[in-house]
Design an enzyme around this catalytic site. Structure first.
Site, PDB file in Angstrom:
ATOM      1  CB  SER A   1      -1.292  -0.008   1.099  1.00 49.45           C
ATOM      2  OG  SER A   1      -1.773   0.934   0.925  1.00 49.45           O
TER       3      SER A   1
ATOM      4  CG  ASP B   1      -6.164  -3.765  -3.710  1.00 48.44           C
ATOM      5  OD1 ASP B   1      -7.566  -2.712  -3.604  1.00 48.44           O
ATOM      6  OD2 ASP B   1      -5.143  -3.718  -3.091  1.00 48.44           O
TER       7      ASP B   1
ATOM      8  CG  HIS C   1      -5.619  -1.982   0.129  1.00 53.55           C
ATOM      9  ND1 HIS C   1      -4.706  -1.894  -0.955  1.00 53.55           N
ATOM     10  CD2 HIS C   1      -5.310  -1.575   1.128  1.00 53.55           C
ATOM     11  CE1 HIS C   1      -3.688  -1.637  -0.295  1.00 53.55           C
ATOM     12  NE2 HIS C   1      -4.755  -1.050   0.519  1.00 53.55           N
TER      13      HIS C   1
HETATM   14  N1  HSE Z   1      -5.816  -1.606   6.279  1.00 58.54           N
HETATM   15  C1  HSE Z   1      -4.515  -0.271   6.277  1.00 58.54           C
HETATM   16  C2  HSE Z   1      -4.630  -0.724   4.891  1.00 58.54           C
HETATM   17  C3  HSE Z   1      -4.036   0.152   4.270  1.00 58.54           C
HETATM   18  O1  HSE Z   1      -2.813  -0.156   3.680  1.00 58.54           O
HETATM   19  C4  HSE Z   1      -4.717   0.055   6.598  1.00 58.54           C
HETATM   20  O2  HSE Z   1      -5.305   0.321   7.470  1.00 58.54           O
HETATM   21  O3  HSE Z   1      -3.320   0.889   6.845  1.00 58.54           O
END
Ligand code: HSE
Length: 540
Positions: free
Chosen positions: A295, A458, A492
């Site tokens: 991410s 995702d 994701h």
């Molecule tokens: N669940 C992760 C997704 C984004 O990277 C977060 O809250 O950072």
């Protein structure tokens, strides 16, 4: 309160009980009244009879008797009145008790149900309840990442040199970077891997003696794990702009003695990358064996290799991108808006004042929509209801609703809303092609082997974007690009939850000599999964 079809039997029972009680009360009152009348009449008649016979005897026997009769007549009359008074008082007290009991019965909620049912037969619409007793009642039925409010257990690197940022001539007079490490740096300093977190995570990727609580990548980092701490020295920093020890909007501005709030400079992925390389300088790490990120962390790993091509041996980008797409920007914009319209946000100056919890909670609920997937929710919740017995109202009815509410509630107080604004903005702004003629030109700065991992479910960084990234890297001239397409249901968040898929791919890439492999085959992933499962690191 109203009777639903499901509790029809209970309504009938309540009605019978109330009717019986009312009949008993009315009967008791009537009997008491009749009894008191009879008793009074009997006493009066009896006393009158005695008084009449006494006076006729007096007239026959002379004055003494008249005198005695006179005194006797006075005492009889007063004793009659006092008896009548006693009887009346006793009966009145009884009546009062009965009336009180009757009142309690008639005013009881049970009687209310009955009266309502008498007035409005079953099925009559009386308007919805308006007290909205909506509660977060989620069944803990699936895997969730271990996010915590991390306040101790990390080290902090402090630079007292001014730290210059990319936009708006931003400068921080000093820089703090919080970090944690696992494993040992070898003599050559050649086995360091930097693990780069998503937006909400801290430096606490794995438990340690300084913080025993599970980290956000607990099962992926450790002895024998995907990122093997028997082989590698693993560093996890907290991002600039975050709220877990690294400089960010909640840090104190030494010039004012107050938290920066929104006076903190705008942060970019390039700035975060630069802050992390200052930490590596401080740790004496000239070149990373690898940079692994997901991410926001994936953006950071790409940027690390682009900004410092000689200092990154290989990189992994999981569920990330080199250029934010408008659809992802839109999803993050809505989250930011939720926070910024909360009056408590107060233009970012809420520290030590009322906290913008409503906005933060809603932002996280929307974020959760982008982090997980429909297929997962279909399997996990289906159309299941929170309470099958409850009548339908405007409150949450389905398990998925209470899941979102729970996610919003639990995250809303462990993360700084301003950090969410800053880091999500940094993600929006990310474009590795900025300043170059094309995305490929920007990517051409990356010279090391790259693995791109994407997930079919995702919605935030869709699989087509991952394919495009892998292809753009190849088109930029990199012939060491590996691409994995995973079919996990976790959307994701797969990088946090799917050890078999993501863990195996990561381990395989980190521990295999990189050649010109091109797009990797599924067969090879299966081999790597077997390899990972045979290691000491616990899988699922
Ligand atoms: N669940 C992760 C997704 C984004 O990277 C977060 O809250 O950072």
């Amino acid at each position: 309160m109203c009777c639903s079809v499901s509790c029809l039997h209970c309504c009938v029972l309540v009605a019978v009980v109330v009717v019986v009680l009312l009949v008993v009360v009315v009967t008791v009152v009537m009997v008491e009244v009749v009894v008191v009348i009879i008793v009074v009449v009997v006493i009066v008649v009896a006393e009158n009879g005695r008084s009449i016979s006494g006076s006729s005897r007096g007239r026959r026997n002379g004055n003494s008797i008249i005198g005695s009769s006179s005194s006797c007549s006075g005492s009889t009359s007063s004793s009659t009145s006092s008896r009548v008074v006693v009887v009346v008082v006793v009966v009145v007290v009884e009546e009062i008790v009965v009336v009180i009991v009757a009142h309690i019965v008639v005013e009881s909620p049970a009687a209310d149900v009955f009266q309502q049912e008498l007035k409005e037969p079953q099925g009559t619409f009386r308007g919805l309840e308006t007290d909205f007793p909506c509660l977060a009642r989620v069944k803990d039925s699936g895997p969730e990442p271990a996010y915590q409010n991390v306040t101790t257990g990390y080290k902090t690197f402090r630079s007292d040199k001014p730290f210059r940022l990319k936009l708006n001539n931003g400068v921080l007079p000093q820089l703090d970077v919080a970090y944690e490490t696992w494993g040992e740096l070898n003599k050559e300093g050649s086995n360091a891997i930097i693990v780069l977190a998503g937006m909400s995570a801290s430096s606490h990727a794995r438990s340690s003696v300084d913080n025993m609580r599970p980290g956000w990548w607990e099962r992926f980092v450790g002895p024998g794990c995907a990122v093997d701490t028997n082989k590698f020295f693993v560093i996890c920093p907290n991002s600039l702009g975050g709220c877990y020890g690294t400089s960010g909007p909640s840090s104190i501005n030494e010039l004012t003695g107050k938290p920066y709030g929104t006076t903190f400079p705008i942060v970019t992925v390039e700035d975060i990358t630069n802050s992390m390389f200052q930490l590596l300088d401080h740790l004496g790490i000239e070149k990373l064996y690898g940079a692994v990120g997901s991410s926001l962390g994936g953006m950071l790993s790409l940027q690390s290799a682009a900004s410092f091509p000689d200092r990154v041996g290989r990189l992994i980008s999981i569920s990330s991108c080199a250029q934010s797409h408008p659809s992802s920007i839109a999803m993050r914009y809505l989250q930011r808006k939720c926070i910024m319209v909360d009056p408590n946000w107060n233009k970012g100056h809420y520290y030590n004042l009322a906290y913008p919890k409503v906005g933060m909670k809603l932002a996280r609920e929307i974020a959760t929509l982008t982090y997980r997937s429909g297929p997962e929710w279909g399997m996990r919740f289906g159309r299941g209801r929170i309470n099958d017995e409850e009548s339908v109202s405007l409150c949450p009815t389905f398990l998925i609703e209470s899941y979102l509410e729970h996610q919003g509630e639990s995250f809303s107080t462990i993360y700084d809303p301003n950090s969410l604004l800053y880091l999500s903005k940094a993600m929006d702004m990310y474009d590795i092609g900025e300043g170059f003629d094309s995305l490929e030109d920007g990517l051409s700065r990356i010279k090391c082997p790259v693995m791109v991992v994407g997930v079919q479910t995702d919605v935030l960084f869709p699989i087509w974007q991952q394919r495009e990234l892998a292809k753009a890297l190849q088109d930029s001239g990199n012939n060491q690009v590996t691409f994995y397409e995973l079919n996990s249901i976790y959307g994701h968040d797969t990088f946090l939850l799917d050890l078999n898929g993501v863990g195996a791919a990561v381990k395989g890439f980190l521990e295999t000599e990189q050649r010109n492999v091109g797009i990797i085959s599924k067969h090879r992933l299966k081999q790597q999964q077997k390899q990972t499962q045979s290691t000491a690191c616990p899988l699922n």
